[in-house]
Design an enzyme around this catalytic site. Structure first.
Site, PDB file in Angstrom:
ATOM      1  CD  GLN A  13      -0.864  -7.613   8.778  1.00 14.16           C
ATOM      2  OE1 GLN A  13      -1.283  -8.671   8.283  1.00 14.16           O
ATOM      3  NE2 GLN A  13      -2.125  -6.919   9.378  1.00 14.16           N
ATOM      4  CB  SER A  14       3.065 -13.620  11.103  1.00 21.33           C
ATOM      5  OG  SER A  14       3.563 -14.919  11.046  1.00 21.33           O
TER       6      SER A  14
END
Ligand SMILES: *Cc1c(COP(=O)(O)O)cnc(C)c1O
Length: 338
Positions: free
Chosen positions: A80-81
């Protein structure tokens, strides 16, 4: 990298991609509750697709990449960067291709930032936590080699865009804050920012030192610890001096680095119930959404340090930099304590 001769940039050479300056507003009800003066700088409003702090760093890194003739950005991060998503968007905006190396444990649901990476057509490669922590540099280098064979000119951006060039984005942000202080007639004595890979903190620290501002800058760690980030911030900021011709020879006083690691909680991207309750309380109080991975923990830290016995002074004008992360909230919406 695609071209070995190092081009010396100044702090002024960047693309203008983000919506800058971002506004500063007072947190009226939160301040009143705590008996303090707390302001927030809306770096979550740097843009919608590019929302958050990473785009300030990418404005410099993309400039460097194109100056070196590159046409593909490769970077890495968690599934989920925010940083990977912002890199994919920046690459697309500039007509470049993008590839991201994402750290996963299970088959990830296609949601949040990862969904946006896919929506924009980035090449995605997965790796395990262990491969990521030990070999991400080599894996990205191997990816670059493959792309070179296909005729691309890849440019590798490290995790969080936290290197000497990227950190100039937050050196520049401090200049923006100084202008806003003049316009608003306020001096922010204490600045607080969430710290995950260290580049945002390093840029603010660099500006505070070379401009002799004497501000207290607190990095609220969301992983690792104080010693780790103190070393990172000192290294990145020192390396960045080469891009500030008038300050090249200066020695930065690492004693001024202040990293608070009391609010990491149970680990990176893992939330405790009290942190989520705090995000909910804050959303209902100020209509501002904090994220579970970074800003929620950092603002929870501010809240706690302003309680009796805490170590932030109510006498100070406090500026919290909202570094974004909204998309990271959706993957946990099913289990969020509403
Ligand atoms: C990456 C990130 C941070 C931390 O910034 P670093 O420069 O990596 O320390 C803080 N908040 C959000 C929302 C982020 O995505």
């Amino acid at each position: 990298m695609c071209d070995s001769n190092l081009k010396i940039l100044t702090a002024m050479e960047k693309f203008n991609i983000a919506n800058l300056p971002t506004k500063i507003q007072k947190l009226e009800r939160f301040s009143k509750e705590l008996g303090a003066n707390i302001y927030i700088k809306r770096d979550d409003h740097t843009g919608s697709e590019i929302s958050g702090n990473k785009i300030r760093k990418l404005e410099y890194l993309t400039k460097d990449a194109l100056a070196k003739g590159c046409d593909l950005l490769i970077t890495c991060g968690g599934i989920q960067s925010n940083h990977c998503r912002a890199t994919v968007v920046a690459a697309t905006l500039l007509g470049m291709k993008s590839a991201v190396l994402l750290r996963i444990s299970d088959t990830p649901p296609v949601t949040g930032n990862y969904f946006l990476d896919k929506l924009l057509g980035a090449d995605v490669k997965f790796c395990t936590r262990e491969e990521y922590s030990k070999h991400r540099g080599e894996i990205m280098e191997a990816m670059a080699e493959e792309y070179r064979k296909q005729g691309y000119k890849p440019y590798i951006i490290p995790e969080g865009a936290s290197n000497a060039i990227g950190t100039l984005g937050y050196y520049n942000c401090m200049e923006e804050i100084l202008k806003q202080e003049k316009e608003m007639g306020i001096t922010f004595n204490t600045i607080v920012v969430a710290t995950g890979s260290g580049g945002t903190y390093a840029g603010l620290y660099l500006a505070n030192e070379v401009k002799k501002l004497g501000k207290r800058i607190i990095g609220m760690a969301v992983c690792d610890d104080t010693e780790y980030f103190t070393n990172i911030a000192q290294d990145i900021a020192t390396e960045a001096l080469q891009y500030l011709p008038e300050h090249k020879e200066e020695v930065l006083n690492r004693g001024n680095i202040e990293i608070n690691d009391k609010y990491v909680g149970i680990g990176y991207a893992l939330s405790r119930p009290e942190e989520l309750e705090f995000i909910k309380k804050f959303a209902r109080q100020e209509a501002i959404i904090l994220d579970p991975v970074y800003t929620g923990k950092a603002m929870y830290g501010v809240y706690n340090e302003l309680q009796p016995g805490g170590n932030i002074s109510k006498e100070d004008n406090i500026l919290f930099i909202h570094t974004g992360g909204l998309f990271g909230l959706f993957p946990i919406s099913e289990t969020f304590p509403l």
